[in-house]
Scaffold this active site. Structure first.
Site, short mmCIF file in Angstrom:
data_model
loop_
_atom_site.label_atom_id
_atom_site.label_comp_id
_atom_site.label_asym_id
_atom_site.label_seq_id
_atom_site.Cartn_x
_atom_site.Cartn_y
_atom_site.Cartn_z
N GLY A 1 7.33 -19.89 -29.86
CA GLY A 1 7.82 -20.66 -28.72
C GLY A 1 6.86 -20.60 -27.55
O GLY A 1 5.68 -20.92 -27.66
N GLY A 2 7.38 -20.16 -26.40
CA GLY A 2 6.53 -20.01 -25.22
C GLY A 2 5.41 -19.03 -25.43
O GLY A 2 4.36 -19.12 -24.79
N GLY B 1 -23.43 -45.81 -31.59
CA GLY B 1 -22.65 -45.28 -30.48
C GLY B 1 -22.84 -43.79 -30.31
O GLY B 1 -22.74 -43.26 -29.19
N ALA B 2 -23.12 -43.08 -31.41
CA ALA B 2 -23.34 -41.63 -31.31
C ALA B 2 -24.61 -41.32 -30.54
O ALA B 2 -24.71 -40.27 -29.90
CB ALA B 2 -23.39 -41.02 -32.71
#
Length: 480
Positions: free
Chosen positions: A143-144, A378-379
């Protein structure tokens, strides 16, 4: 050997802090805090030890939870101690180290314990980019107790640790799925999904690793990272250490970029983070001539070094972290581009690729780029190109950069000629050589100003060390 004998030695909270901190330096805070809701079960400290101390003579704030007390569950007083540690770190500009072992919110305190987690999350987030925050998960945290370390900058797990939002019993009840603690949230899960940065054998090893990590980081943003004595890389077969000997000339041949890095950075200084997540990119802390640096390198050993959604996410997070704490960035580039296909589009490669673009462009620390063999499409832009803001772009003599590899390019540009040719393969080779000569060569890029200097591989370390020295004063521009 019996199972009992093989089990790792469990340390108490005090022993964990002692393993981390300089001898005699620990000064506890709120050690007398007691939960009023536990009655006779209450103990002083309420299951957590908070303190200030020092590591290698540098002050830190720290805490360690006690998994032996009510499963390390977090109650109101327990939360207040952690919050106090975090507030002290913020006011004094100190790094924070937390040893986490918690079953989550304490059932006996209901909403008060949930509110305690809210305060911890708020303080942790407020310190993001202000002081380094490192978590060590030493047992089961739910959980937390899982969210809390996941919010910090670096997360180390011991081999017997586990993290999950809902435990096996809840999974069984809700989904009918039978699964064990390790299979649900052990290190083998989280070092492959990006939650965990490093896995260590036990608590002593984890504490040693945290001391090492702290040695690369400033105490807070706006301060200079510490410098160590430089240790030159070991040369193989005598002479100068040469990263080029590890890189095959053939652009599609695989190799381990970490071998090349070992000949560039200081000896035994490299710490590879998240080594099993998105393995086609390497993110690492290292030193060059004693100066801490952050390295982002394409890894041709996996997927040919292509960038994809996960690799972009991993690299972007790392770039932003290191920019926050003044670590110069070194991009080591050997990539054929971004991974194409519908799977990647569905995975959000545009969004994650844009995050990496944004991270490099926004970073205000010194940024350097070394292109080893290839950088396409694009790289090429994304991996810290000159026009994205790199302060120095170096390329090895045989490196290529451009929209795509030559043979693929002529397959598009010259498709009619290829169809009409009596020997399409020979014609493709001829056209590809001409295309590469005109558009892809390192000297072509240097003539156009996209590359600052073409260097021999053996010169890489010296050129980066000189660049780091030249830009040392610029580290004051790191984020405050």
């Amino acid at each position: 050997m019996s199972a009992l004998a093989a089990a790792p030695v469990r340390l108490t909270p005090h022993e964990r802090l002692e393993a981390l901190c300089d001898p005699g330096s620990i000064r506890t805070i709120r050690s007398g805090a007691v939960s009023p809701k536990l009655g006779p079960r209450a103990i002083a400290g309420d299951g957590v030890v908070g303190a200030t101390a020092s590591v290698d003579g540098r002050p830190i704030a720290c805490y360690a939870q006690d998994g032996a007390f009510l499963g390390g569950s977090l109650g109101e007083r327990h939360a207040d101690t952690i919050v106090r540690v975090l507030q002290t770190a913020g006011r004094a500009r100190l790094p924070v180290v937390g040893f986490v072992e918690s079953g989550g919110a304490r059932m006996q305190e209901g909403t008060h314990s949930l509110a305690g987690y809210g305060r911890i999350f708020r303080e942790t987030i407020a310190l993001t980019g202000v002081v380094p925050q490192i978590s060590v998960v030493t047992g089961t945290s739910a959980g937390g107790g899982a969210y809390s370390p996941a919010l910090t900058d670096l997360l180390v797990m011991t081999e017997d640790a586990a993290m999950f939002l809902t435990g096996p019993s809840v999974v069984r009840e809700a989904l009918g799925e039978e699964i064990g603690v390790a299979e649900l949230g052990g290190p083998r899960v989280h070092d492959r999904n990006g939650v965990c940065h490093l896995v260590e054998a036990d608590e002593h090893a984890a504490a040693t690793r945290v001391r090492e990590l702290l040695s690369y980081l400033p105490s807070s943003a706006g301060r200079m990272p510490p410098r160590s004595l430089p240790l030159a890389p070991l040369a193989v077969d005598g002479g100068e250490a040469d990263p080029g000997r590890f890189v095959p000339a053939a652009p599609r041949s695989a190799y381990d970029v970490r071998d090349a890095l070992s000949a560039i950075v200081d000896r035994e200084s490299i710490i590879v983070l998240q080594p099993r997540w998105a393995r086609n990119v390497v993110t690492a802390l290292a030193r060059i001539d004693g100066r801490p640096v952050a390295i982002i390198a394409n890894q041709p050993r996996y997927l040919g070094g292509v960038l994809d959604a996960e690799a972009s996410e991993k690299a972007a997070r790392f770039v932003s972290l290191c920019d926050s704490f003044g670590l110069p960035l070194v991009a080591v580039v050997d990539t054929p581009g971004f991974m194409p296909g519908s799977k990647q589009e569905r995975a959000g490669v545009i969004r994650h690729g844009a995050s990496l673009l944004r991270a490099f462009a926004a970073a205000r620390v010194p940024k350097f780029t070394v292109i080893l063999r290839k950088s396409y499409g694009g790289a090429y832009i994304t991996m810290n190109s000159r026009d994205l803001g790199s302060d120095m772009v170096l390329a090895w003599p045989e490196a290529e950069m451009g929209i795509m590899a030559a043979r693929a390019a002529v397959g598009i540009v010259n498709r009619r000629e290829l169809r009409a040719s009596s020997d399409p393969e020979a014609e493709r080779t001829r056209l590809a050589e001409a295309y590469a000569e005109e558009h892809l060569r390192a000297d072509t890029a240097a003539a156009a100003g996209f590359v600052d200097e073409i260097i021999e591989p053996a010169q890489t370390r010296d050129r980066l060390a000189h660049a780091l020295e030249s830009f040392a004063g610029d580290l004051s521009l790191s984020r405050p």
